[in-house]
Design a protein around this motif. Structure first.
Motif, short mmCIF file in Angstrom:
data_model
loop_
_atom_site.label_atom_id
_atom_site.label_comp_id
_atom_site.label_asym_id
_atom_site.label_seq_id
_atom_site.Cartn_x
_atom_site.Cartn_y
_atom_site.Cartn_z
N SER A 80 0.74 -1.35 -0.04
CA SER A 80 0.00 0.01 0.14
C SER A 80 0.68 1.26 -0.14
CB SER A 80 -0.88 0.02 1.14
OG SER A 80 -0.06 0.33 2.58
N GLU A 82 0.68 3.73 2.03
CA GLU A 82 1.29 4.01 3.29
C GLU A 82 2.46 2.96 3.69
OE1 GLU A 82 -3.07 5.36 3.07
OE2 GLU A 82 -1.97 3.54 2.60
N ASP A 131 -0.30 -2.66 8.89
CA ASP A 131 -0.75 -1.86 7.78
C ASP A 131 -2.41 -2.36 7.46
OD1 ASP A 131 -0.95 -0.05 5.28
OD2 ASP A 131 -0.66 -2.18 4.27
N GLN A 132 -2.21 -3.87 7.58
CA GLN A 132 -3.63 -4.44 7.45
C GLN A 132 -4.80 -3.95 8.42
OE1 GLN A 132 -4.23 -8.96 8.55
NE2 GLN A 132 -4.00 -9.11 6.26
N GLN A 135 -5.42 -0.22 7.40
CA GLN A 135 -6.52 -0.15 6.14
C GLN A 135 -7.73 -0.61 6.54
OE1 GLN A 135 -5.26 1.22 3.64
NE2 GLN A 135 -3.22 1.06 3.87
N LYS A 138 -9.17 2.30 8.56
CA LYS A 138 -9.32 3.64 7.41
C LYS A 138 -10.50 3.32 6.86
CE LYS A 138 -6.87 4.00 3.93
NZ LYS A 138 -5.70 4.37 2.79
N THR A 139 -10.63 2.25 6.51
CA THR A 139 -12.03 1.87 5.63
C THR A 139 -13.37 2.05 6.50
OG1 THR A 139 -11.16 0.18 4.32
CG2 THR A 139 -13.28 0.07 4.34
N LEU A 200 1.25 6.21 8.65
CA LEU A 200 0.88 4.78 9.37
C LEU A 200 2.10 4.78 10.44
CD1 LEU A 200 0.23 2.00 9.13
CD2 LEU A 200 2.04 1.58 7.53
#
Length: 293
Positions: A80, A82, A131-132, A135, A138-139, A200
């Motif tokens: 990603s 980020e 990051d998972q 994300q 964030k969603t 991030l």
């Protein structure tokens, strides 16, 4: 009658040890099978991305070791935006002021480069994990409001990543974000050179100590073994001798000629390897349930 009694007694005495031995053999066979499955699926993900893994580090006639193709662009696309910002910080930590001078060639300790590779695999594993989570939040629009943080993440992440409870302490692998690579031409810009605040990174800085430690932990011994075996396949088994004073004797360490661009390629592959390993470990665990935490 006496002989039958002795035989029965022998069976009673030996049965628990025999059963325990069978259980150990089955456990070792299962672990080996899981490692083979994990490794095969990680390699398959590289093949699906049309990226060739770097072969065993061997000098060409000129003495260089970095004759592999330039797949930096392909590797970048696997992360990603980020996450790649964090990877750039990781590269800045390792390459220092050589980030913009990738054609220069240096003689670097093969052992040091191997350490950087293994640590970068682990960093990629950690990065994919956070990051998972980032994300997803964030969603769902539930990201915390994190202020700009001046203190370096490299001084905050817990030192150490123990694969599950009760594992052999020799299996612990230190996290790359709390390690430096002195000597051998790596990170000549010094510790923390070029580290930039990113969204991030600030998100990770908002974690409490327990969450940070959990995210920096390799969850299974199988994954730790894969990192060790893959690094050894690339760089060979290092000959480490401890002097009577307790220091490491590096007289048998080999220096290799590698460009800083080649070193960047190594690190990008390692980080991606760790990212893939997190994905595959989670996928296989959903079927075989071998992850301890």
């Amino acid at each position: 009658m006496k002989q039958k009694g002795e035989s029965l007694l022998l069976t009673i005495v030996l049965a628990p040890n025999f059963s325990r031995r069978i259980a150990e053999v089955k456990s070792n066979e299962r672990r080996k099978a899981l490692e083979e499955i994990l490794y095969t699926l990680v390699v398959q993900k590289f093949m699906d991305a049309n990226i060739s893994l770097i072969p065993s580090i061997t000098p060409d006639p000129s003495g260089r070791v970095d004759s592999w193709p330039d797949d930096d662009g392909k590797l970048q696309q696997l992360h990603s935006d980020e996450a790649y910002e964090m990877i750039q910080n990781h590269l800045a930590l390792i390459l220092g002021n050589r980030v913009g001078d990738l054609t220069s060639v240096a003689q670097i300790s093969k052992l040091r480069v191997g350490q950087v590779y293994a640590a970068s695999v682990m960093y990629g594993y950690f990065l994919k994990r956070v990051d998972q989570r980032f994300q997803l939040e964030k969603t769902m629009k539930i990201l915390p409001n994190t202020a700009e943080e001046e203190n370096s993440l490299h001084q905050t992440i817990i030192d150490g990543a123990r694969p599950g409870s009760g594992e052999d302490p020799s299996q612990v692998m230190s996290h790359p974000e709390v390690s430096t690579w002195p000597g051998g031409g790596i990170s000549p810009g010094g510790f923390g050179y070029g580290i930039k605040a990113t969204r991030l990174r600030n998100y990770v800085m908002s974690f409490d100590g327990e969450t940070l430690q959990r995210c920096a932990t390799i969850r299974s011994k199988e994954a730790v073994n894969i990192i060790e075996k893959h690094t050894e396949a690339l760089f060979g088994r290092p000959e480490i001798v401890i002097t009577p004073e307790g220091a490491i004797d590096s007289s048998k360490d080999e220096n290799i000629k590698i460009s800083f661009g080649g070193l960047k390629r190594l690190v990008l592959e390692a980080v991606t390897y760790g990212s893939f390993l997190w994905d595959i470990e989670s996928y296989v665990d959903s079927r075989y349930h071998f992850v301890l935490n």
